[in-house]
Scaffold this motif. Structure first.
Motif, PDB file in Angstrom:
ATOM      1  N   LYS A 260       2.672  -4.444   5.598  1.00 58.46           N
ATOM      2  CA  LYS A 260       2.560  -5.032   6.935  1.00 58.46           C
ATOM      3  C   LYS A 260       3.568  -4.385   7.885  1.00 58.46           C
ATOM      4  N   SER A 261       3.124  -4.205   9.125  1.00 62.96           N
ATOM      5  CA  SER A 261       4.007  -3.737  10.187  1.00 62.96           C
ATOM      6  C   SER A 261       3.498  -4.278  11.513  1.00 62.96           C
ATOM      7  N   GLU A 262       4.414  -4.761  12.334  1.00 66.35           N
ATOM      8  CA  GLU A 262       4.058  -5.318  13.642  1.00 66.35           C
ATOM      9  C   GLU A 262       2.922  -6.340  13.526  1.00 66.35           C
ATOM     10  N   ALA A 263       3.035  -7.200  12.523  1.00 67.65           N
ATOM     11  CA  ALA A 263       2.077  -8.288  12.282  1.00 67.65           C
ATOM     12  C   ALA A 263       0.683  -7.813  11.883  1.00 67.65           C
ATOM     13  N   ILE A 264       0.560  -6.525  11.588  1.00 67.33           N
ATOM     14  CA  ILE A 264      -0.729  -5.968  11.152  1.00 67.33           C
ATOM     15  C   ILE A 264      -0.652  -5.637   9.669  1.00 67.33           C
ATOM     16  N   THR A 265      -1.579  -6.154   8.889  1.00 63.64           N
ATOM     17  CA  THR A 265      -1.633  -5.885   7.451  1.00 63.64           C
ATOM     18  C   THR A 265      -2.563  -4.714   7.177  1.00 63.64           C
ATOM     19  N   ILE A 266      -2.095  -3.797   6.368  1.00 58.91           N
ATOM     20  CA  ILE A 266      -2.886  -2.617   6.013  1.00 58.91           C
ATOM     21  C   ILE A 266      -3.140  -2.635   4.517  1.00 58.91           C
ATOM     22  N   GLN A 267      -4.395  -2.574   4.126  1.00 58.48           N
ATOM     23  CA  GLN A 267      -4.795  -2.582   2.716  1.00 58.48           C
ATOM     24  C   GLN A 267      -5.267  -1.184   2.329  1.00 58.48           C
ATOM     25  N   SER A 268      -4.484  -0.501   1.514  1.00 54.45           N
ATOM     26  CA  SER A 268      -4.819   0.879   1.143  1.00 54.45           C
ATOM     27  C   SER A 268      -5.712   0.916  -0.082  1.00 54.45           C
ATOM     28  N   ASN A 269      -6.161   2.113  -0.420  1.00 50.09           N
ATOM     29  CA  ASN A 269      -6.919   2.349  -1.649  1.00 50.09           C
ATOM     30  C   ASN A 269      -6.073   3.116  -2.666  1.00 50.09           C
ATOM     31  N   LEU A 270      -4.761   3.022  -2.509  1.00 46.59           N
ATOM     32  CA  LEU A 270      -3.826   3.699  -3.406  1.00 46.59           C
ATOM     33  C   LEU A 270      -3.204   2.687  -4.353  1.00 46.59           C
ATOM     34  N   ILE A 271      -3.182   3.010  -5.629  1.00 48.97           N
ATOM     35  CA  ILE A 271      -2.587   2.112  -6.616  1.00 48.97           C
ATOM     36  C   ILE A 271      -1.099   2.406  -6.758  1.00 48.97           C
ATOM     37  N   GLY A 272      -0.360   1.407  -7.218  1.00 50.77           N
ATOM     38  CA  GLY A 272       1.039   1.621  -7.575  1.00 50.77           C
ATOM     39  C   GLY A 272       2.005   1.451  -6.425  1.00 50.77           C
ATOM     40  N   ALA A 273       3.045   0.670  -6.651  1.00 46.76           N
ATOM     41  CA  ALA A 273       4.070   0.455  -5.632  1.00 46.76           C
ATOM     42  C   ALA A 273       4.739   1.764  -5.226  1.00 46.76           C
ATOM     43  N   TYR A 274       4.701   2.755  -6.118  1.00 47.68           N
ATOM     44  CA  TYR A 274       5.326   4.047  -5.825  1.00 47.68           C
ATOM     45  C   TYR A 274       4.634   4.767  -4.670  1.00 47.68           C
ATOM     46  N   ASN A 275       3.425   4.351  -4.325  1.00 50.57           N
ATOM     47  CA  ASN A 275       2.727   4.966  -3.190  1.00 50.57           C
ATOM     48  C   ASN A 275       3.087   4.312  -1.853  1.00 50.57           C
ATOM     49  N   PHE A 276       3.856   3.236  -1.905  1.00 47.56           N
ATOM     50  CA  PHE A 276       4.227   2.536  -0.682  1.00 47.56           C
ATOM     51  C   PHE A 276       4.950   3.460   0.304  1.00 47.56           C
ATOM     52  N   THR A 277       5.946   4.209  -0.167  1.00 44.30           N
ATOM     53  CA  THR A 277       6.699   5.073   0.749  1.00 44.30           C
ATOM     54  C   THR A 277       5.835   6.211   1.281  1.00 44.30           C
ATOM     55  N   ASN A 278       4.862   6.667   0.493  1.00 43.63           N
ATOM     56  CA  ASN A 278       3.950   7.701   0.986  1.00 43.63           C
ATOM     57  C   ASN A 278       3.129   7.170   2.158  1.00 43.63           C
ATOM     58  N   LEU A 279       2.683   5.934   2.036  1.00 46.87           N
ATOM     59  CA  LEU A 279       1.930   5.284   3.107  1.00 46.87           C
ATOM     60  C   LEU A 279       2.810   5.048   4.339  1.00 46.87           C
ATOM     61  N   CYS A 280       4.063   4.673   4.079  1.00 45.72           N
ATOM     62  CA  CYS A 280       4.998   4.447   5.184  1.00 45.72           C
ATOM     63  C   CYS A 280       5.230   5.725   5.979  1.00 45.72           C
ATOM     64  N   ALA A 281       5.365   6.836   5.265  1.00 47.44           N
ATOM     65  CA  ALA A 281       5.603   8.116   5.940  1.00 47.44           C
ATOM     66  C   ALA A 281       4.456   8.447   6.884  1.00 47.44           C
ATOM     67  N   ALA A 282       3.226   8.288   6.408  1.00 47.97           N
ATOM     68  CA  ALA A 282       2.067   8.570   7.259  1.00 47.97           C
ATOM     69  C   ALA A 282       2.038   7.622   8.455  1.00 47.97           C
ATOM     70  N   THR A 283       2.454   6.384   8.228  1.00 49.15           N
ATOM     71  CA  THR A 283       2.445   5.387   9.298  1.00 49.15           C
ATOM     72  C   THR A 283       3.437   5.739  10.401  1.00 49.15           C
ATOM     73  N   ILE A 284       4.683   6.063  10.026  1.00 47.88           N
ATOM     74  CA  ILE A 284       5.682   6.342  11.072  1.00 47.88           C
ATOM     75  C   ILE A 284       5.408   7.671  11.777  1.00 47.88           C
ATOM     76  N   ILE A 285       4.849   8.624  11.049  1.00 48.43           N
ATOM     77  CA  ILE A 285       4.517   9.891  11.704  1.00 48.43           C
ATOM     78  C   ILE A 285       3.390   9.678  12.705  1.00 48.43           C
ATOM     79  N   GLY A 286       2.440   8.824  12.337  1.00 49.06           N
ATOM     80  CA  GLY A 286       1.395   8.461  13.290  1.00 49.06           C
ATOM     81  C   GLY A 286       1.975   7.776  14.513  1.00 49.06           C
ATOM     82  N   LYS A 287       2.908   6.850  14.290  1.00 51.84           N
ATOM     83  CA  LYS A 287       3.561   6.147  15.403  1.00 51.84           C
ATOM     84  C   LYS A 287       4.322   7.128  16.293  1.00 51.84           C
ATOM     85  N   TYR A 288       5.021   8.069  15.666  1.00 51.56           N
ATOM     86  CA  TYR A 288       5.798   9.041  16.446  1.00 51.56           C
ATOM     87  C   TYR A 288       4.883   9.830  17.383  1.00 51.56           C
TER      88      TYR A 288
END
Length: 435
Positions: A260-288
Motif C-alpha cells: 500500500k502507498s498513499e491509501a492505494i493497495t496494489i496486488q501484484s502477481n509476484l510471489i515471495g516477500a523478497y519481491n516487495f523491494t523490487n516492486l517498491c523500486a518500480a513504484t518510486i521510479i514511476g513516481k519520480y
C-alpha cells in the motif's frame, strides 16, 4: 577495393555510426542475422567470430565488422583493431548521440525482475527500451544501447557483474543518468572474493552516479545503501518507516505480494516477500517520472513473471514455484523462507547446486541444507555435487549427485506446493517434465 578497405580500417567511430544508422540492427550471431544488420564478429577463447563474417553477409547483413584481415570478404567488410572494443565504443557514441535518459540497475538478486517492472511502469507514459532478457554484460549492455532509437525516451539498462571493476566499466559504456541497486547478497563470491567484495563491486554504480552528479534511487530501509549515500543530495528512495522517503507499506505475500502507498493497495502477481523491494523500486521510479499512482497500480497488476523467475505453474493439485533461472545463497534463503510460510498442507523443496561460490561452496550449501531442514517444509530434494556432499541427518531429505540420478529415482509428487530453485547450469526446469 584495397583503397576502400584501407579507408574502412582507419574509419572513425562517428563515420561508423553513420553507417550504423542506415542499418536495421546490430547482430553478433549469424543464426539471428536479419536483412540490413550490422554484424560484429566477436571472438573468444574457443571461437573466432571472423570466420562467420561472409556467412553474415550472405544472410543479408549490410556490413560485417572484423578484426582479422585474413577474413576480409568484400567492400562491406570493415576491419577494425578490436571488434568488441569497437562495439562498445559505438554503443557509447550512439548513447551520447541520442541523449536518451538512461536508468541503470545492478544488484545480487532481482535485477531482471526489477528491470521488467520498471519498464512496465514507465511504459505507461514513455517510449522505453529495456535490456532484453539478462543481456547485462560487456556485450549485452552495448547491444541494449544500440537497440535504442530517437523515439526512445527512457532506456533501462541492466548491469551484471561477477568481479570488481565490471560495473564501473559498464557505467563508462552506458553513462547512466539514474541508478538503482537491488541489494547486496552472496552472489558470485568466487569472483568478488566475499561479501565485502560484492558490496564494493556493486557500489561502483553509486560511485559513478555520485561522482558525475547524477540521480540515485534507493531502498532507504537497506542500511548499506543509506550508509553509502548518507550525504548525497540527488537521491529518491522508499521506506516503510523513514518519513524522509516515499512511504510504501508491505501488506502480505501469501503467495502474491500486496502493498500500500498513499491509501492505494496494489496486488501484484509476484510471489515471495523478497519481491516487495523490487516492486517498491518500480513504484518510486514511476513516481519520480510523474506517473500517477493509479497508473502504476495498473501496470504492476498487469505484470506476470516468466522465464523461470518466480513463475506459478499449476499441475492438477500441485502448485509449482518455478524459480530455476538462477540461485545463490541469499536468494535461496528467502525462497525457502517464502515456501515455509505458504498456507499448504504439503510443501516440497527441490534445490539444485549454486555455482560460482569458490571456497565458500561447501559451507554455503551446508548452510542452505541446514536452513531447509529447520523450516516448515515436508520434503527436501537436493540435486548436485555440492548438495550431495552436505551432511544431513533427516528422513525428509533426499540427495542426488546428478539430475540423471534424481530422474532415475523420481517418485511422483502430487498434492504438494513445490519450490524448484537452482543455478542456471542445473537446468532444473527439467523437473517439469517429471511432475
Amino acid at each position: 577495393m584495397l583503397g576502400l578497405f584501407l579507408y574502412f580500417y582507419f574509419m572513425k567511430i562517428d563515420d561508423l555510426h553513420q553507417l550504423f544508422l542506415d542499418c536495421s540492427a546490430v547482430s553478433t550471431d549469424t543464426r539471428k542475422v536479419n536483412d540490413n544488420n550490422m554484424f560484429f564478429a566477436l571472438s573468444g577463447e574457443n571461437f573466432n567470430g571472423n570466420k562467420f563474417a561472409q556467412d553474415a553477409l550472405d544472410k543479408g547483413a549490410k556490413y560485417a565488422i572484423i578484426d582479422d584481415p585474413d577474413f576480409k570478404a568484400s567492400d562491406n567488410t570493415i576491419l577494425v583493431e578490436n571488434s568488441l572494443k569497437t562495439l562498445q565504443e559505438l554503443a557509447t557514441y550512439h548513447r551520447t548521440y541520442l541523449g536518451t535518459k538512461i536508468i541503470s540497475l545492478t544488484g545480487s538478486n532481482g535485477k531482471t525482475t526489477t528491470k521488467e517492472l520498471i519498464n512496465t511502469v514507465l511504459s505507461k507514459k514513455y517510449n522505453t527500451t529495456a535490456t532484453i532478457g539478462n543481456l547485462n554484460n560487456h556485450i549485452g549492455v552495448p547491444l541494449t544501447l544500440l537497440s535504442m532509437t530517437k523515439d526512445t525516451e527512457i532506456g533501462i539498462v541492466e548491469m551484471g557483474a561477477n568481479h570488481k571493476k565490471e560495473i564501473a566499466f559498464l557505467c563508462d559504456i552506458a553513462k547512466p543518468d539514474f541508478g538503482y541497486i537491488t541489494n547486496f547478497g552472496k552472489a558470485h563470491l568466487e569472483g568478488f572474493g566475499g561479501i565485502e567484495g560484492v558490496i564494493e563491486g556493486k557500489s561502483e554504480l553509486y560511485h559513478y552516479l555520485t561522482q558525475n552528479d547524477k540521480h540515485v534511487f534507493l531502498n532507504a530501509d537497506d542500511s548499506i545503501q543509506i550508509e553509502k549515500l548518507n550525504t548525497y543530495v540527488k537521491k529518491f528512495g522508499f521506506s516503510q518507516t523513514n518519513p524522509e522517503y516515499f512511504k510504501i507499506e508491505f501488506l502480505d505475500a501469501n503467495p502474491f505480494v500486496s502493498y500500500k502507498s498513499e491509501a492505494i493497495t496494489i496486488q501484484s502477481n509476484l510471489i515471495g516477500a523478497y519481491n516487495f523491494t523490487n516492486l517498491c523500486a518500480a513504484t518510486i521510479i514511476g513516481k519520480y517520472f510523474n506517473i500517477d499512482l493509479l497508473d502504476i497500480k495498473d501496470a504492476i497488476e498487469r505484470y506476470t513473471p516468466n522465464n523461470n523467475r518466480s513463475q506459478i505453474i499449476k499441475r492438477d493439485n500441485t502448485t509449482i514455484i518455478m524459480d530455476a533461472y538462477n540461485a545463490n545463497p541469499s536468494s535461496m534463503e528467502v525462497a525457502l523462507q517464502n515456501l515455509s510460510k505458504q498456507d499448504a498442507e504439503n510443501k516440497t523443496a527441490i534445490l539444485g547446486d549454486m555455482f560460482e561460490l569458490g571456497t565458500s561452496a561447501k559451507s554455503e550449501h551446508q548452510n542452505i541444507a541446514d536452513l531447509a531442514t529447520s523450516l516448515a517444509i515436508d520434503t527436501i530434494i537436493l540435486v548436485g555435487e555440492n548438495f550431495y556432499k552436505a551432511e544431513i541427518k533427516s528422513p525428509i531429505v533426499k540427495q542426488y549427485k546428478t539430475f540423471e540420478s534424481f530422474k532415475d529415482n523420481y517418485t511422483p509428487i502430487i498434492d504438494s506446493y513445490v519450490l524448484i530453485k537452482g543455478s542456471r547450469g542445473m537446468a532444473l526446469e527439467r523437473v517439469l517434465e517429471l511432475i
